[in-house]
Design an enzyme around this catalytic site. Structure first.
Site, PDB file in Angstrom:
ATOM      1  N   ASN A  51       0.838  -1.197   0.000  1.00 12.16           N
ATOM      2  CA  ASN A  51       0.000   0.000   0.000  1.00 12.16           C
ATOM      3  C   ASN A  51       0.874   1.250   0.000  1.00 12.16           C
ATOM      4  O   ASN A  51       1.962   1.280   0.578  1.00 12.16           O
ATOM      5  CB  ASN A  51      -1.037  -0.001   1.136  1.00 12.16           C
ATOM      6  CG  ASN A  51      -0.473  -0.211   2.524  1.00 12.16           C
ATOM      7  OD1 ASN A  51       0.587  -0.806   2.691  1.00 12.16           O
ATOM      8  ND2 ASN A  51      -1.188   0.255   3.531  1.00 12.16           N
ATOM      9  N   GLU A  53       0.279   5.199   0.707  1.00 11.44           N
ATOM     10  CA  GLU A  53      -0.656   6.218   1.170  1.00 11.44           C
ATOM     11  C   GLU A  53      -0.212   7.606   0.713  1.00 11.44           C
ATOM     12  O   GLU A  53       0.870   7.775   0.133  1.00 11.44           O
ATOM     13  CB  GLU A  53      -0.792   6.122   2.701  1.00 11.44           C
ATOM     14  CG  GLU A  53      -1.362   4.765   3.094  1.00 11.44           C
ATOM     15  CD  GLU A  53      -1.649   4.619   4.585  1.00 11.44           C
ATOM     16  OE1 GLU A  53      -1.177   5.450   5.391  1.00 11.44           O
ATOM     17  OE2 GLU A  53      -2.362   3.652   4.929  1.00 11.44           O
ATOM     18  N   CYS A  62      -4.135   0.712  -2.513  1.00 10.86           N
ATOM     19  CA  CYS A  62      -4.022  -0.562  -1.799  1.00 10.86           C
ATOM     20  C   CYS A  62      -2.898  -1.413  -2.384  1.00 10.86           C
ATOM     21  O   CYS A  62      -2.504  -1.259  -3.551  1.00 10.86           O
ATOM     22  CB  CYS A  62      -5.325  -1.347  -1.920  1.00 10.86           C
ATOM     23  SG  CYS A  62      -6.660  -0.728  -0.899  1.00 10.86           S
ATOM     24  N   GLU A  64      -3.037  -4.556  -3.216  1.00 13.16           N
ATOM     25  CA  GLU A  64      -3.526  -5.375  -4.331  1.00 13.16           C
ATOM     26  C   GLU A  64      -3.496  -4.581  -5.637  1.00 13.16           C
ATOM     27  O   GLU A  64      -3.203  -5.121  -6.705  1.00 13.16           O
ATOM     28  CB  GLU A  64      -4.972  -5.838  -4.065  1.00 13.16           C
ATOM     29  CG  GLU A  64      -5.143  -6.722  -2.841  1.00 13.16           C
ATOM     30  CD  GLU A  64      -5.454  -5.928  -1.587  1.00 13.16           C
ATOM     31  OE1 GLU A  64      -4.916  -4.813  -1.400  1.00 13.16           O
ATOM     32  OE2 GLU A  64      -6.238  -6.436  -0.769  1.00 13.16           O
ATOM     33  N   CYS A  95     -10.191  -5.310   0.212  1.00 19.52           N
ATOM     34  CA  CYS A  95     -11.312  -4.380   0.367  1.00 19.52           C
ATOM     35  C   CYS A  95     -12.254  -4.518  -0.835  1.00 19.52           C
ATOM     36  O   CYS A  95     -11.917  -5.178  -1.831  1.00 19.52           O
ATOM     37  CB  CYS A  95     -10.788  -2.947   0.488  1.00 19.52           C
ATOM     38  SG  CYS A  95     -10.224  -2.245  -1.074  1.00 19.52           S
ATOM     39  N   CYS A  98     -10.849  -3.440  -4.222  1.00 16.40           N
ATOM     40  CA  CYS A  98      -9.844  -4.376  -4.745  1.00 16.40           C
ATOM     41  C   CYS A  98     -10.484  -5.684  -5.188  1.00 16.40           C
ATOM     42  O   CYS A  98      -9.992  -6.322  -6.126  1.00 16.40           O
ATOM     43  CB  CYS A  98      -8.732  -4.604  -3.731  1.00 16.40           C
ATOM     44  SG  CYS A  98      -7.610  -3.187  -3.654  1.00 16.40           S
TER      45      CYS A  98
HETATM   46  N1  THU Z   1      -5.360  -1.606   2.391  1.00 13.15           N
HETATM   47  C1  THU Z   1      -4.798  -2.413   1.441  1.00 13.15           C
HETATM   48  O1  THU Z   1      -3.660  -2.188   1.002  1.00 13.15           O
HETATM   49  N2  THU Z   1      -5.508  -3.468   0.993  1.00 13.15           N
HETATM   50  C2  THU Z   1      -6.761  -3.800   1.433  1.00 13.15           C
HETATM   51  O2  THU Z   1      -7.364  -4.737   0.926  1.00 13.15           O
HETATM   52  C3  THU Z   1      -7.373  -3.061   2.522  1.00 13.15           C
HETATM   53  C4  THU Z   1      -6.686  -1.803   2.919  1.00 13.15           C
HETATM   54  C5  THU Z   1      -4.603  -0.436   2.858  1.00 13.15           C
HETATM   55  C6  THU Z   1      -5.134   0.882   2.401  1.00 13.15           C
HETATM   56  C7  THU Z   1      -4.593   1.812   3.468  1.00 13.15           C
HETATM   57  O3  THU Z   1      -3.283   2.206   3.090  1.00 13.15           O
HETATM   58  C8  THU Z   1      -4.504   0.943   4.707  1.00 13.15           C
HETATM   59  O4  THU Z   1      -4.597  -0.398   4.267  1.00 13.15           O
HETATM   60  C9  THU Z   1      -5.592   1.199   5.720  1.00 13.15           C
HETATM   61  O5  THU Z   1      -6.842   1.161   5.134  1.00 13.15           O
END
Ligand code: THU
Length: 147
Positions: A51, A53, A62, A64, A95, A98
């Site tokens: 991920n 941010e 994310c 994925e 999520c 994704c």
């Molecule tokens: N996140 C992912 O990388 N993949 C997911 O399937 C769920 C959430 C990340 C996004 C964000 O950077 C952090 O987790 C918190 O939501």
């Protein structure tokens, strides 16, 4: 482990290692929730992501999403297995957004493996995570009433 999962232990280990290594490089200074993901194509190629941010929160990506982008950039168009790793008691699954991104490339029997730092905890058929998805067939289907 789900008995429907036909991935070999060696391949699953490789997927886990790739996702774990990507997670080490996660950029999550806001949520402090580091995620790694790896996708495997039917031919065994593996692509990983973490991920990423952003100070403008919705601009973050994310893990994925990164793994899928790496696969597509390398010419991959099918996902047989996805492994997602985070460090949380509850376990992590992709999520909703994704799941839709995975659906675009998932094979019919694609599996999603949820892992923690200790290893894979559970494996689920992707079809169970996004039943009746919006897909290409929906876009291509005939209008009932033209507007
Ligand atoms: N996140 C992912 O990388 N993949 C997911 O399937 C769920 C959430 C990340 C996004 C964000 O950077 C952090 O987790 C918190 O939501």
């Amino acid at each position: 482990m789900n008995t429907e999962n036909k991935i070999s232990k060696a391949a699953l280990d490789k997927l886990f290692a790739a996702a774990l290594a990507a997670r080490e490089n996660a950029y999550a200074p806001y949520s402090h929730f580091a995620v790694g993901a790896a996708v495997q194509t039917p031919s065994g190629d593996v692509f990983a992501g973490a991920n990423v941010e952003n100070a403008a929160y919705p601009a973050g990506c994310c893990a994925e999403t990164g793994a899928i982008a790496a696969m597509v950039a390398a010419g991959g168009r099918q996902i047989a297995d996805v492994l997602v790793i985070a460090d949380c008691d509850r376990g992590i699954l992709p999520c909703g957004a994704c799941r839709q991104r995975i659906a675009e490339f998932a094979t019919e029997d694609a599996m999603v493996h949820s892992a923690g730092p200790d290893g894979v905890r559970k494996s689920i058929r992707f079809a169970a995570l996004l039943p009746e998805a919006f897909d290409r067939e929906t876009l291509d289907s005939e209008p009932v009433r033209a507007v």
